[in-house]
Scaffold this motif. Sequence first.
Motif, PDB file in Angstrom:
ATOM      1  N   LEU A 222       0.821  -1.216   0.000  1.00 47.86           N
ATOM      2  CA  LEU A 222       0.000   0.000   0.000  1.00 47.86           C
ATOM      3  C   LEU A 222       0.855   1.265   0.000  1.00 47.86           C
ATOM      4  N   ASN A 223       0.458   2.221  -0.816  1.00 48.45           N
ATOM      5  CA  ASN A 223       1.078   3.534  -0.750  1.00 48.45           C
ATOM      6  C   ASN A 223       0.790   4.115   0.633  1.00 48.45           C
ATOM      7  N   ASN A 224       1.654   4.988   1.117  1.00 49.48           N
ATOM      8  CA  ASN A 224       1.532   5.479   2.486  1.00 49.48           C
ATOM      9  C   ASN A 224       2.119   6.880   2.596  1.00 49.48           C
ATOM     10  N   PRO A 225       1.803   7.605   3.691  1.00 46.65           N
ATOM     11  CA  PRO A 225       2.267   8.989   3.830  1.00 46.65           C
ATOM     12  C   PRO A 225       3.784   9.158   3.769  1.00 46.65           C
ATOM     13  N   LYS A 226       4.527   8.244   4.391  1.00 43.51           N
ATOM     14  CA  LYS A 226       5.991   8.364   4.395  1.00 43.51           C
ATOM     15  C   LYS A 226       6.578   8.161   3.003  1.00 43.51           C
ATOM     16  N   MET A 227       5.913   7.376   2.197  1.00 37.98           N
ATOM     17  CA  MET A 227       6.387   7.118   0.841  1.00 37.98           C
ATOM     18  C   MET A 227       5.941   8.239  -0.108  1.00 37.98           C
ATOM     19  N   HIS A 228       4.689   8.649   0.054  1.00 33.49           N
ATOM     20  CA  HIS A 228       4.139   9.583  -0.928  1.00 33.49           C
ATOM     21  C   HIS A 228       4.700  10.990  -0.787  1.00 33.49           C
ATOM     22  N   ILE A 229       5.142  11.361   0.412  1.00 31.02           N
ATOM     23  CA  ILE A 229       5.673  12.721   0.546  1.00 31.02           C
ATOM     24  C   ILE A 229       6.899  12.912  -0.335  1.00 31.02           C
ATOM     25  N   TRP A 230       7.653  11.817  -0.571  1.00 34.58           N
ATOM     26  CA  TRP A 230       8.817  11.924  -1.461  1.00 34.58           C
ATOM     27  C   TRP A 230       8.405  12.137  -2.911  1.00 34.58           C
ATOM     28  N   HIS A 231       7.202  11.705  -3.260  1.00 32.10           N
ATOM     29  CA  HIS A 231       6.702  11.965  -4.612  1.00 32.10           C
ATOM     30  C   HIS A 231       6.540  13.469  -4.842  1.00 32.10           C
ATOM     31  N   HIS A 232       6.281  14.214  -3.756  1.00 29.52           N
ATOM     32  CA  HIS A 232       6.070  15.657  -3.852  1.00 29.52           C
ATOM     33  C   HIS A 232       7.343  16.449  -3.570  1.00 29.52           C
ATOM     34  N   ALA A 233       8.477  15.768  -3.430  1.00 28.92           N
ATOM     35  CA  ALA A 233       9.734  16.461  -3.130  1.00 28.92           C
ATOM     36  C   ALA A 233      10.121  17.413  -4.254  1.00 28.92           C
ATOM     37  N   LYS A 234      10.569  18.591  -3.875  1.00 28.20           N
ATOM     38  CA  LYS A 234      10.978  19.570  -4.883  1.00 28.20           C
ATOM     39  C   LYS A 234      12.302  19.179  -5.528  1.00 28.20           C
ATOM     40  N   SER A 235      13.200  18.622  -4.738  1.00 29.06           N
ATOM     41  CA  SER A 235      14.508  18.204  -5.244  1.00 29.06           C
ATOM     42  C   SER A 235      14.471  16.716  -5.581  1.00 29.06           C
ATOM     43  N   LEU A 236      14.814  16.379  -6.818  1.00 31.53           N
ATOM     44  CA  LEU A 236      14.748  14.996  -7.280  1.00 31.53           C
ATOM     45  C   LEU A 236      16.136  14.407  -7.474  1.00 31.53           C
ATOM     46  N   PRO A 237      16.295  13.109  -7.209  1.00 32.59           N
ATOM     47  CA  PRO A 237      17.592  12.450  -7.421  1.00 32.59           C
ATOM     48  C   PRO A 237      17.904  12.339  -8.908  1.00 32.59           C
ATOM     49  N   LYS A 238      19.188  12.318  -9.258  1.00 31.50           N
ATOM     50  CA  LYS A 238      19.582  12.281 -10.672  1.00 31.50           C
ATOM     51  C   LYS A 238      19.096  11.030 -11.391  1.00 31.50           C
ATOM     52  N   HIS A 239      19.047   9.884 -10.673  1.00 32.16           N
ATOM     53  CA  HIS A 239      18.658   8.646 -11.339  1.00 32.16           C
ATOM     54  C   HIS A 239      17.136   8.513 -11.473  1.00 32.16           C
ATOM     55  N   GLY A 266      11.124  11.828   5.164  1.00 34.98           N
ATOM     56  CA  GLY A 266      10.814  13.022   4.363  1.00 34.98           C
ATOM     57  C   GLY A 266       9.986  14.037   5.131  1.00 34.98           C
ATOM     58  N   LYS A 267      10.005  13.933   6.429  1.00 30.39           N
ATOM     59  CA  LYS A 267       9.162  14.757   7.292  1.00 30.39           C
ATOM     60  C   LYS A 267       9.274  16.254   6.997  1.00 30.39           C
ATOM     61  N   ASP A 268      10.502  16.736   6.791  1.00 28.12           N
ATOM     62  CA  ASP A 268      10.706  18.183   6.654  1.00 28.12           C
ATOM     63  C   ASP A 268      11.261  18.593   5.289  1.00 28.12           C
ATOM     64  N   ILE A 269      11.121  17.746   4.279  1.00 32.92           N
ATOM     65  CA  ILE A 269      11.637  18.106   2.958  1.00 32.92           C
ATOM     66  C   ILE A 269      10.783  19.212   2.330  1.00 32.92           C
ATOM     67  N   GLU A 270      11.382  19.970   1.422  1.00 33.83           N
ATOM     68  CA  GLU A 270      10.643  21.010   0.720  1.00 33.83           C
ATOM     69  C   GLU A 270       9.802  20.358  -0.383  1.00 33.83           C
ATOM     70  N   LEU A 271       8.571  20.796  -0.495  1.00 33.38           N
ATOM     71  CA  LEU A 271       7.655  20.254  -1.497  1.00 33.38           C
ATOM     72  C   LEU A 271       7.487  21.237  -2.650  1.00 33.38           C
ATOM     73  N   GLY A 272       7.075  20.696  -3.802  1.00 28.31           N
ATOM     74  CA  GLY A 272       6.808  21.546  -4.952  1.00 28.31           C
ATOM     75  C   GLY A 272       7.597  21.117  -6.177  1.00 28.31           C
ATOM     76  N   PHE A 273       7.931  22.076  -7.025  1.00 27.26           N
ATOM     77  CA  PHE A 273       8.707  21.797  -8.241  1.00 27.26           C
ATOM     78  C   PHE A 273       9.509  23.043  -8.588  1.00 27.26           C
ATOM     79  N   GLU A 274      10.490  22.850  -9.436  1.00 28.56           N
ATOM     80  CA  GLU A 274      11.360  23.958  -9.822  1.00 28.56           C
ATOM     81  C   GLU A 274      10.544  25.063 -10.483  1.00 28.56           C
ATOM     82  N   GLY A 275      10.663  26.265  -9.950  1.00 23.36           N
ATOM     83  CA  GLY A 275       9.927  27.404 -10.504  1.00 23.36           C
ATOM     84  C   GLY A 275       8.536  27.578  -9.922  1.00 23.36           C
TER      85      GLY A 275
END
Length: 300
Positions: A222-239, A266-275
């Motif tokens: 099941l998808n979950n809050p701890k996993m999904h917050i990384w989907h909304h991370a503003k900074s993405l890994p190169k791979h 990912g509790k305190d990561i910045e959310l969003g996208f570039e720009g």
Amino acid sequence: MEKYINIIKKAYSGYWNYLKHEVQFPPHWDNYFYGLIIISLIVWGLEMLFPWRKNQSIFRKDFWLDTFYMFFNFFLLNLIILIALSNTAAELFNDLLGTLGLSLSSFQIFDVNQLPTWLGLLIFFLVSDFIQWNTHRLLHRVPWLWNFHKVHHSVKEMGFAAHLRYHWMEPIVYKSLLYIPLALIGNYSSKDVAFVYFFSIVIGHLNHANLGWDYGVLKYILNNPKMHIWHHAKSLPKHLKYGMNYGLTLSIWDYLFKTKYLPHSGKDIELGFEGDENFPKNFINQELYISDASAQKTKK
């Protein structure tokens, strides 16, 4: 042409009558209007009792905007465009096949209605969730689709109602890509699939809620809050430059196809996208948003 106009008229009048029926009290067990309200209040209550980000306000940033999106997208958007569009498109597609001497039933793999109800619903759920997972990937990889999907990723503080903040074009894409695969396995009535939809709403609300849960061993399914917050991370890994953790209800697809990403909390990561600082902040401008050519790039 008159045939399709009548389909549109019937769709509008039929859905309007459906909406009026939905808001009547007492509600029936598969009532989506009151079901959405009850689910939202329960998950919001869980956010208050077990907040992951304790410094986040109960009425977080854009709380009321997302609440409006929730009801507009779940109910009024269907009335305005989706029901009429999907019914008309389905009829056009069937008529096109008819000119070739074919019908959609000619391609049907099997009919879920001939299976035990639980098995048919399970197949319906797995097929629809997998197609939606792939569609979600397309929303990130195809520049003009990402342009619409930015609305959902403009969320800066996660909360349950962020689940249903999305551009009006998104459900058109999802429904279009879902139509044929689901038609190939037969169709259930809305009452039959009510349980599946309610389950998806619950998981979707929880995924976006201010909760630090991963469900233990069930996190691999099941998808979950701890996993999904990384989907909304503003900074993405190169791979994973197009994004990660695309699962809507199920996380298993991300584990199977190696788009899972959980480097740390990912509790305190910045959310969003570039720009995103230049992205419209109100409902009307977000719904009408079309970026300029220089901004029409895949998420990086």
